[in-house]
Design a protein around this motif. Sequence first.
Motif, PDB file in Angstrom:
ATOM      1  N   TYR A   1      -5.015   6.594 -18.166  1.00 32.32           N
ATOM      2  CA  TYR A   1      -5.165   6.541 -16.706  1.00 32.32           C
ATOM      3  C   TYR A   1      -4.889   7.900 -16.077  1.00 32.32           C
ATOM      4  N   ARG A   2      -3.898   8.576 -16.598  1.00 32.10           N
ATOM      5  CA  ARG A   2      -3.544   9.890 -16.055  1.00 32.10           C
ATOM      6  C   ARG A   2      -4.726  10.853 -16.125  1.00 32.10           C
TER       7      ARG A   2
ATOM      8  N   ARG B   1      -7.914  10.179 -16.333  1.00 30.21           N
ATOM      9  CA  ARG B   1      -9.013   9.745 -15.447  1.00 30.21           C
ATOM     10  C   ARG B   1      -8.700  10.051 -13.987  1.00 30.21           C
ATOM     11  N   LEU B   2      -7.460   9.834 -13.577  1.00 30.80           N
ATOM     12  CA  LEU B   2      -7.077  10.080 -12.189  1.00 30.80           C
ATOM     13  C   LEU B   2      -7.063  11.570 -11.873  1.00 30.80           C
ATOM     14  N   LEU B   3      -6.543  12.371 -12.794  1.00 31.14           N
ATOM     15  CA  LEU B   3      -6.547  13.819 -12.576  1.00 31.14           C
ATOM     16  C   LEU B   3      -7.971  14.346 -12.474  1.00 31.14           C
ATOM     17  N   ALA B   4      -8.877  13.803 -13.298  1.00 31.91           N
ATOM     18  CA  ALA B   4     -10.279  14.212 -13.216  1.00 31.91           C
ATOM     19  C   ALA B   4     -10.869  13.856 -11.858  1.00 31.91           C
ATOM     20  N   ALA B   5     -10.535  12.670 -11.356  1.00 30.70           N
ATOM     21  CA  ALA B   5     -11.044  12.240 -10.049  1.00 30.70           C
ATOM     22  C   ALA B   5     -10.507  13.124  -8.924  1.00 30.70           C
ATOM     23  N   LEU B   6      -9.311  13.688  -9.152  1.00 27.12           N
ATOM     24  CA  LEU B   6      -8.705  14.585  -8.170  1.00 27.12           C
ATOM     25  C   LEU B   6      -9.130  16.044  -8.376  1.00 27.12           C
ATOM     26  N   GLY B   7      -9.943  16.296  -9.391  1.00 30.11           N
ATOM     27  CA  GLY B   7     -10.415  17.636  -9.662  1.00 30.11           C
ATOM     28  C   GLY B   7      -9.368  18.534 -10.284  1.00 30.11           C
ATOM     29  N   VAL B   8      -8.425  17.924 -11.035  1.00 26.87           N
ATOM     30  CA  VAL B   8      -7.335  18.664 -11.645  1.00 26.87           C
ATOM     31  C   VAL B   8      -7.504  18.630 -13.161  1.00 26.87           C
TER      32      VAL B   8
ATOM     33  N   ARG C   1      -1.650  -2.891 -18.009  1.00 30.24           N
ATOM     34  CA  ARG C   1      -0.426  -2.387 -18.624  1.00 30.24           C
ATOM     35  C   ARG C   1      -0.544  -2.234 -20.140  1.00 30.24           C
ATOM     36  N   GLU C   2      -1.583  -2.825 -20.730  1.00 28.63           N
ATOM     37  CA  GLU C   2      -1.779  -2.695 -22.170  1.00 28.63           C
ATOM     38  C   GLU C   2      -2.444  -1.372 -22.539  1.00 28.63           C
ATOM     39  N   ILE C   3      -3.050  -0.705 -21.552  1.00 31.02           N
ATOM     40  CA  ILE C   3      -3.731   0.563 -21.798  1.00 31.02           C
ATOM     41  C   ILE C   3      -2.726   1.704 -21.637  1.00 31.02           C
ATOM     42  N   PRO C   4      -2.730   2.686 -22.537  1.00 32.37           N
ATOM     43  CA  PRO C   4      -1.751   3.783 -22.458  1.00 32.37           C
ATOM     44  C   PRO C   4      -1.793   4.526 -21.129  1.00 32.37           C
ATOM     45  N   HIS C   5      -0.608   4.891 -20.678  1.00 32.07           N
ATOM     46  CA  HIS C   5      -0.427   5.648 -19.429  1.00 32.07           C
ATOM     47  C   HIS C   5      -1.325   6.894 -19.402  1.00 32.07           C
TER      48      HIS C   5
ATOM     49  N   LEU D   1       0.873  -1.175   0.000  1.00 32.12           N
ATOM     50  CA  LEU D   1       0.000   0.000   0.000  1.00 32.12           C
ATOM     51  C   LEU D   1       0.908   1.221   0.000  1.00 32.12           C
ATOM     52  N   LEU D   2       0.927   1.917  -1.142  1.00 33.05           N
ATOM     53  CA  LEU D   2       1.802   3.066  -1.348  1.00 33.05           C
ATOM     54  C   LEU D   2       0.988   4.345  -1.318  1.00 33.05           C
ATOM     55  N   VAL D   3       1.304   5.250  -0.405  1.00 34.11           N
ATOM     56  CA  VAL D   3       0.691   6.572  -0.365  1.00 34.11           C
ATOM     57  C   VAL D   3       1.548   7.518  -1.197  1.00 34.11           C
ATOM     58  N   THR D   4       0.916   8.253  -2.104  1.00 33.54           N
ATOM     59  CA  THR D   4       1.656   9.174  -2.959  1.00 33.54           C
ATOM     60  C   THR D   4       0.763  10.328  -3.395  1.00 33.54           C
ATOM     61  N   HIS D   5       1.408  11.475  -3.710  1.00 34.27           N
ATOM     62  CA  HIS D   5       0.721  12.601  -4.334  1.00 34.27           C
ATOM     63  C   HIS D   5       0.878  12.566  -5.849  1.00 34.27           C
ATOM     64  N   ASP D   6       1.739  11.677  -6.336  1.00 33.73           N
ATOM     65  CA  ASP D   6       2.188  11.697  -7.719  1.00 33.73           C
ATOM     66  C   ASP D   6       1.384  10.713  -8.563  1.00 33.73           C
ATOM     67  N   VAL D   7       0.546  11.242  -9.456  1.00 29.84           N
ATOM     68  CA  VAL D   7      -0.281  10.397 -10.316  1.00 29.84           C
ATOM     69  C   VAL D   7       0.579   9.499 -11.187  1.00 29.84           C
ATOM     70  N   ASP D   8       1.638  10.050 -11.779  1.00 30.52           N
ATOM     71  CA  ASP D   8       2.502   9.257 -12.651  1.00 30.52           C
ATOM     72  C   ASP D   8       3.203   8.138 -11.887  1.00 30.52           C
ATOM     73  N   GLU D   9       3.604   8.416 -10.653  1.00 27.67           N
ATOM     74  CA  GLU D   9       4.222   7.394  -9.819  1.00 27.67           C
ATOM     75  C   GLU D   9       3.244   6.264  -9.547  1.00 27.67           C
ATOM     76  N   ALA D  10       2.010   6.614  -9.242  1.00 29.56           N
ATOM     77  CA  ALA D  10       0.988   5.603  -8.967  1.00 29.56           C
ATOM     78  C   ALA D  10       0.777   4.697 -10.176  1.00 29.56           C
ATOM     79  N   ILE D  11       0.680   5.280 -11.367  1.00 29.98           N
ATOM     80  CA  ILE D  11       0.453   4.497 -12.584  1.00 29.98           C
ATOM     81  C   ILE D  11       1.656   3.619 -12.891  1.00 29.98           C
ATOM     82  N   ALA D  12       2.857   4.151 -12.701  1.00 26.53           N
ATOM     83  CA  ALA D  12       4.073   3.407 -13.016  1.00 26.53           C
ATOM     84  C   ALA D  12       4.263   2.194 -12.119  1.00 26.53           C
ATOM     85  N   LEU D  13       3.818   2.296 -10.857  1.00 24.32           N
ATOM     86  CA  LEU D  13       4.129   1.260  -9.878  1.00 24.32           C
ATOM     87  C   LEU D  13       2.984   0.299  -9.587  1.00 24.32           C
ATOM     88  N   ALA D  14       1.780   0.808  -9.497  1.00 25.28           N
ATOM     89  CA  ALA D  14       0.695   0.021  -8.911  1.00 25.28           C
ATOM     90  C   ALA D  14      -0.118  -0.747  -9.944  1.00 25.28           C
ATOM     91  N   ASP D  15      -0.768  -1.802  -9.474  1.00 22.86           N
ATOM     92  CA  ASP D  15      -1.716  -2.549 -10.288  1.00 22.86           C
ATOM     93  C   ASP D  15      -3.154  -2.157  -9.952  1.00 22.86           C
TER      94      ASP D  15
END
Length: 234
Positions: free
Chosen positions: A219-220, A222-229, A212-216, A180-194
């Motif tokens: 996900y970026r 979708r995650l930024l949208a969920a974070l309101g960014v 991993r077959e879906i482009p980075h 369980l990795l806590v991070t502020h970094d969206v790119d870090e989360a995508i690079a590391l986590a499943d």
Amino acid sequence: MAPHTEQLTRPAVRLRGLTRSFDGRVVLDAIDLEIPAGQFVALLGHSGSGKSTLLRAVAGLDHEVTGSGELSAPERVSVVFQDSRLLPWRRVLDNVLLGTDGVEKGREALAEVGLAGRERAWPNELSGGEAQRAALARSLVREPELLLADEPFGALDALTRIKMHALLRELWQRHRPSVLLVTHDVDEAIALADRILVLDHGWIGLDLTVDREIPHGDYRARLLAALGVTEDVR
């Protein structure tokens, strides 16, 4: 080595109705969560959203939570923090072995993180990246079933972070703890986590499985949208 199927079906973490308040403000609001054994999960959220609070609850370090929090093997949990927390008066190998036995296991753990030959170094002789490598070795030597990481690379420069990402992913694939990795970094989360969770107003607002077959970039966005960014693309 891939985990056995039966291991993946057994939750390493199970939370039911987990709630935490500070001075009347609800930070975690009746959270339900299961993390299967061997899964790598990243937890995203704004500052103050309760990410580190949730991690401390899972680690059993917060005794003010309500609800239930189960760990399948709480005696084999390791925590890695943003600060390496190496004791300056102990050499690197002694820091890795702190509270454990087995010098050879400590040497092997240091070799795994690329610090072979640095056993007798003092912490102040290490770079920031090397200190975090030593912190990872300290967690590995305990053979954890669950590794909790609270922004472990947040203080490192960009190039060192990339190297540490590759190292952590490699160590996870080799040892297969749940992470369980806590991070502020969206790119870090995508690079590391499943699997990526977004914590929002005390709830898990998004629970996303990474293919991993879906482009980075998919996900970026979708995650930024969920974070309101929103990103200004020109």
